[in-house]
Design an enzyme around this catalytic site. Structure first.
Site, PDB file in Angstrom:
ATOM      1  N   LYS A 218       0.810  -1.200  -0.197  1.00 38.60           N
ATOM      2  CA  LYS A 218      -0.119  -0.066   0.018  1.00 38.60           C
ATOM      3  C   LYS A 218       0.952   1.362   0.077  1.00 38.60           C
ATOM      4  CE  LYS A 218      -3.566  -2.429   2.236  1.00 38.60           C
ATOM      5  NZ  LYS A 218      -4.717  -2.623   3.700  1.00 38.60           N
TER       6      LYS A 218
ATOM      7  N   GLN B 107      -4.161  -1.339   9.967  1.00 36.28           N
ATOM      8  CA  GLN B 107      -4.013  -2.681   9.106  1.00 36.28           C
ATOM      9  C   GLN B 107      -4.755  -3.625  10.326  1.00 36.28           C
ATOM     10  OE1 GLN B 107      -3.434  -3.437   6.015  1.00 36.28           O
ATOM     11  NE2 GLN B 107      -3.496  -5.549   6.220  1.00 36.28           N
TER      12      GLN B 107
ATOM     13  N   ASP C 297     -10.348   3.538   4.278  1.00 35.80           N
ATOM     14  CA  ASP C 297     -10.719   1.983   4.217  1.00 35.80           C
ATOM     15  C   ASP C 297     -12.166   1.921   4.059  1.00 35.80           C
ATOM     16  OD1 ASP C 297      -8.969   0.035   4.020  1.00 35.80           O
ATOM     17  OD2 ASP C 297      -8.679  -0.109   6.156  1.00 35.80           O
TER      18      ASP C 297
HETATM   19  N1  GUN Z   1      -6.978  -6.547   6.495  1.00 35.35           N
HETATM   20  C1  GUN Z   1      -7.439  -7.236   5.087  1.00 35.35           C
HETATM   21  N2  GUN Z   1      -8.016  -6.721   4.392  1.00 35.35           N
HETATM   22  C2  GUN Z   1      -8.074  -5.175   5.024  1.00 35.35           C
HETATM   23  C3  GUN Z   1      -8.629  -3.977   4.583  1.00 35.35           C
HETATM   24  O1  GUN Z   1      -9.399  -3.906   3.309  1.00 35.35           O
HETATM   25  N3  GUN Z   1      -8.126  -2.930   5.169  1.00 35.35           N
HETATM   26  C4  GUN Z   1      -7.525  -3.171   6.539  1.00 35.35           C
HETATM   27  N4  GUN Z   1      -7.209  -1.927   7.299  1.00 35.35           N
HETATM   28  N5  GUN Z   1      -7.023  -4.275   6.645  1.00 35.35           N
HETATM   29  C5  GUN Z   1      -7.304  -5.402   5.994  1.00 35.35           C
END
Ligand code: GUN
Length: 283
Positions: A50, A94, A117
């Site tokens: 990311k 995350q 998100d």
């Molecule tokens: N862990 C797995 N998928 C995601 C997501 O879309 N966002 C976040 N923050 N953590 C994740």
């Protein structure tokens, strides 16, 4: 006949190019803050990706890595400081968080204006109401992929396997929205006779987190099959769809990896741009 391949890497590159151009036109550089707690290798790899993507489109990455010994109060304090920081346009925690840390509570601490998100109850509420807002990245990536390949959703029967709040539930809302106009069924682990339900689908989305769950018998010939699954197995990363069998039955299919994953990451960048524009009264 073999299905058309829906190439998420290629479509993600289109989205990233759009974001990159829009960012270059701004008078400031949007900032994306990532919070990573603990030492889970998968989470580290996701966040690394990311941050790299952000750099590629001109979004500034502000990264906080914390040991799993931190407590909820310290995590809350960090999120609140990022909420107050005017140079931060988006905040991503995350998930999942290690140990006893509460991910939902962490996400609820994020200023909804910075919820890139799209997982804050405010954002999910906006989605439920059909009002504009930041949408969760994986479901909006799936919608963008369908749109890119001109796969019409209006009047289609969509079946989603999986009811998570990250994917299944919000995707059901997006497919139901006016304009998308699908008839949506959400199946899950307690669904009786899954193949009977999924073989009704024009659009079948597998988001159950169960390796190879969807086989040829689950798929109506010619259907579009979207594989959201990311499962770590002894054979490496595999999706929820038995690709080798289903590719012979479906009309269109995403590979995994290389399908939905890159779209999720691209939509995070698009959300960060939108949040930056909205916070600063542009766009
Ligand atoms: N862990 C797995 N998928 C995601 C997501 O879309 N966002 C976040 N923050 N953590 C994740």
């Amino acid at each position: 006949m073999s299905a058309r391949i829906l190439d998420g890497t290629e479509v993600a590159a289109v989205v990233k190019e759009e974001v990159s151009k829009a960012v270059a036109d701004l008078a400031y550089q949007p900032g994306l803050a990532t919070i990573l707690v603990g030492d889970d290798p998968a989470s580290h790899s996701y966040v690394r990706g990311k941050r790299r993507d952000a750099g590629q489109v001109g979004i500034r990455s502000i990264h906080h890595e914390l040991p799993d010994s931190i407590d909820q109060i310290e995590l809350t304090a960090l999120i609140e400081s990022l909420n107050a920081d005017d140079d931060v346009d988006g905040i991503l925690v995350q998930l999942p968080l290690p140990g006893d840390l509460n991910g939902e509570s962490a996400v609820e601490t994020i200023d909804p204006a910075k919820d890139v998100d799209g997982l804050h109850p405010f954002s999910l509420g906006k989605l439920m109401l059909g009002q504009p807002g930041l949408r969760p990245c994986t479901p909006s990536g799936v919608m963008r992929l369908l749109d890119h390949y001109d796969i019409g959703t209006a009047g289609s029967r969509a079946v989603i396997v999986g009811r998570s709040y990250l994917v299944g539930r919000p995707l059901a809302m997006l497919l139901l929205e006016r304009g998308a106009d699908s008839t949506v069924t959400v199946a899950h682990s307690r669904t009786v006779d899954l193949p009977a339900v999924t073989s009704e689908a024009d659009i079948l989305v597998a988001a159950a987190g169960s390796p190879g769950l969807i086989k040829a018998e689950h798929v109506r010939p010619g259907a579009t099959v979207i594989d959201v699954g990311v499962n770590r197995t002894d054979d490496g990363l595999v999706g929820d769809v038995d690709f080798g069998a289903v590719v012979e039955v479906a009309g269109a299919i995403t590979p995994a990896p290389g399908g939905v994953g890159p779209m999720t990451r691209a939509m995070l960048l698009a959300n960060t741009l939108r949040a930056a524009e909205a916070r600063r009264g542009v766009g």
